[in-house]
Motif scaffolding. Structure first.
Motif, PDB file in Angstrom:
ATOM      1  N   GLN A  63       0.837  -1.204   0.000  1.00  0.00           N
ATOM      2  CA  GLN A  63       0.000   0.000   0.000  1.00  0.00           C
ATOM      3  C   GLN A  63       0.872   1.255   0.000  1.00  0.00           C
ATOM      4  O   GLN A  63       0.575   2.236  -0.695  1.00  0.00           O
ATOM      5  N   ALA A 103       1.100   4.282  -2.844  1.00  0.00           N
ATOM      6  CA  ALA A 103       0.899   5.677  -2.465  1.00  0.00           C
ATOM      7  C   ALA A 103       2.108   6.513  -2.845  1.00  0.00           C
ATOM      8  O   ALA A 103       1.981   7.661  -3.307  1.00  0.00           O
ATOM      9  N   HIS A 133       2.230   7.430  -6.589  1.00  0.00           N
ATOM     10  CA  HIS A 133       1.326   8.540  -6.887  1.00  0.00           C
ATOM     11  C   HIS A 133       1.948   9.860  -6.451  1.00  0.00           C
ATOM     12  O   HIS A 133       1.934  10.853  -7.196  1.00  0.00           O
ATOM     13  N   GLU A 167      -3.131  17.172   0.491  1.00  0.00           N
ATOM     14  CA  GLU A 167      -3.920  16.185  -0.245  1.00  0.00           C
ATOM     15  C   GLU A 167      -3.039  15.090  -0.837  1.00  0.00           C
ATOM     16  O   GLU A 167      -3.413  13.914  -0.868  1.00  0.00           O
ATOM     17  N   PRO A 186      -2.735   9.706   1.408  1.00  0.00           N
ATOM     18  CA  PRO A 186      -2.742   8.238   1.361  1.00  0.00           C
ATOM     19  C   PRO A 186      -1.610   7.584   2.144  1.00  0.00           C
ATOM     20  O   PRO A 186      -1.704   6.394   2.484  1.00  0.00           O
ATOM     21  N   SER A 218      -2.168   6.257   6.358  1.00  0.00           N
ATOM     22  CA  SER A 218      -2.690   4.969   6.816  1.00  0.00           C
ATOM     23  C   SER A 218      -1.629   3.875   6.779  1.00  0.00           C
ATOM     24  O   SER A 218      -1.849   2.785   7.303  1.00  0.00           O
ATOM     25  N   CYS A 219      -0.480   4.149   6.174  1.00  0.00           N
ATOM     26  CA  CYS A 219       0.592   3.150   6.065  1.00  0.00           C
ATOM     27  C   CYS A 219       1.692   3.358   7.098  1.00  0.00           C
ATOM     28  O   CYS A 219       2.467   2.439   7.374  1.00  0.00           O
ATOM     29  N   ASN A 252      -6.110  12.391  11.740  1.00  0.00           N
ATOM     30  CA  ASN A 252      -6.063  13.096  10.462  1.00  0.00           C
ATOM     31  C   ASN A 252      -6.534  14.543  10.600  1.00  0.00           C
ATOM     32  O   ASN A 252      -5.966  15.461   9.988  1.00  0.00           O
TER      33      ASN A 252
END
Length: 374
Positions: free
Chosen positions: A33, A37, A40, A89, A93, A96-97, A231
């Motif tokens: 994951q 991320a 990207h 932004e 992602p 969460s890792c 977050n």
């Protein structure tokens, strides 16, 4: 005698390339994951102005430990990127890792190897830091946010009345000073730390007296936040970050009677960096003058918000031009053209400068200096 470079402990304006090091500790099983991320994010960051290159590295000893290094033409484009909504932004992602992160920023001072054979096109993308900064062992940072109009008095009372947390973070890190200012509905909190800034910020966030204050001002904030949601809290403090881009101190020990002030400069759109750079250069020149009453100056900048924190030997009204941060009518006019409310500075009379300083001087809510350790 100390040199000017030895008295400049922080600067984003030395023209050198910047090396950013991001240490990450991933959750178990999150590698796939994380790599998705990162791909990207990498493709997006590659198009950011000022970005040169980056590397993703994995520990050969602990597979959950990763390292991202990136190189930038200079510090200002990186700071503009890392404090932008776009960056918030882009990296979302990754959260969460990742169990824990630590970000470090370095000006490139010397280098060997392939850099010597760089093409002229590559060389123009940034130079080397001209000389090392000795500094004073203090890391400076600030936060800024706005509260709902009409709530200013209530917020000021809350922020002035809390019990100071323990200054000692660990054997290497200690809170040194916290200064809190308001102007209108804008709050600026400047902190000074000896040691690890992130360790100090985490320490402060865990203190019950600080948590109580943060909860008490929540209803008054213009930007909603939930401190129980990682977050939400991360997003708020990322948006509130007001990094120090330059600090210079006069030679010699600071007098005990030095008064602390924060001046707020509202720059025109996309002029914040120019304002910060102008003030930094003027403060460097002033620091060379033994008669200069300003014993220390820190410039904070984010987007079009610039705050200059100064420690003045004597009343600020006695030295309006130095308090403003510029010398001479011409420099005052240059500054005035960069500010939303700087029309009076273009005229550059002493009366206009004094009035502008009075209007820009933020209200001091609390200034807490930790007692020396015994």
């Amino acid at each position: 005698m100390t040199t000017l470079s030895e008295r400049i402990s922080q600067s984003a304006f030395d023209g050198s390339r910047l090396r950013v090091v991001l240490l990450l500790d991933l959750y178990d099983g999150a590698q796939k994951q994380f790599l998705e991320a990162y791909e990207h994010m990498r493709n997006h960051v590659a198009s950011v102005p000022g970005h040169i290159s980056d590397q993703l590295c994995q520990s050969i000893e602990n597979p959950s430990q990763w390292l991202i290094t990136s190189e930038w033409e200079s510090a200002p484009p990186f700071l503009a990127w890392v404090n932008s909504e776009e960056h918030v932004e882009t990296v979302l992602p990754l959260h969460s890792c990742v169990r824990d992160t630590r970000s470090l920023r370095f000006s490139v001072l010397r280098e060997t190897g392939q850099a010597f054979s760089a093409t002229p096109e590559q060389q123009h993308k940034g130079g080397l830091q001209p000389s090392p900064r000795v500094g004073d062992g203090v890391v400076r940072h600030a936060l800024t946010f706005t509260v709902r109009p009409g709530s200013e008095k209530a917020v000021a009372k809350i922020l002035a009345g809390y019990t100071s947390p323990s200054a000692r973070v660990d054997d290497q890190t200690r809170l040194r000073r916290t200064s809190l200012f308001m102007q209108g509905n804008r709050v600026v909190r400047a902190i000074e730390v000896q040691g690890d800034l992130m360790a100090a910020l985490r320490h402060v966030a865990r203190q019950p007296e600080v948590r109580a204050v943060e909860e008490a001002i929540n209803p008054y904030l213009e930007q909603d936040r939930d401190l129980d949601d990682a977050n939400s809290a991360r997003l708020f403090f990322t948006r509130a970050a007001l990094p120090a881009v330059h600090h210079v101190a006069a030679e010699g020990p600071w007098p005990d009677e030095a008064n602390r002030h924060a001046l707020l400069y509202r720059a025109k759109e996309e002029c914040g960096l120019a304002v910060a750079r102008l003030l930094a250069r003027q403060d460097e020149a002033a620091a060379e003058d033994p008669a200069n009453p300003i014993v220390g100056s820190t410039v904070f900048q984010r987007d079009d918000i610039v705050v200059r924190l100064i420690d003045v030997n004597g009343p600020i009204d006695d030295h309006p031009a130095l308090a403003l941060g510029v010398r001479g009518h011409r420099k005052a006019a240059v500054l005035g053209r960069l500010l939303v409310d700087g029309a009076s500075l273009v005229r550059g009379t002493e009366r206009d400068i004094s009035r502008f300083v009075t209007e820009s001087d933020m209200q001091l809510i609390t200034d807490r200096l930790a007692a020396p350790e015994s």
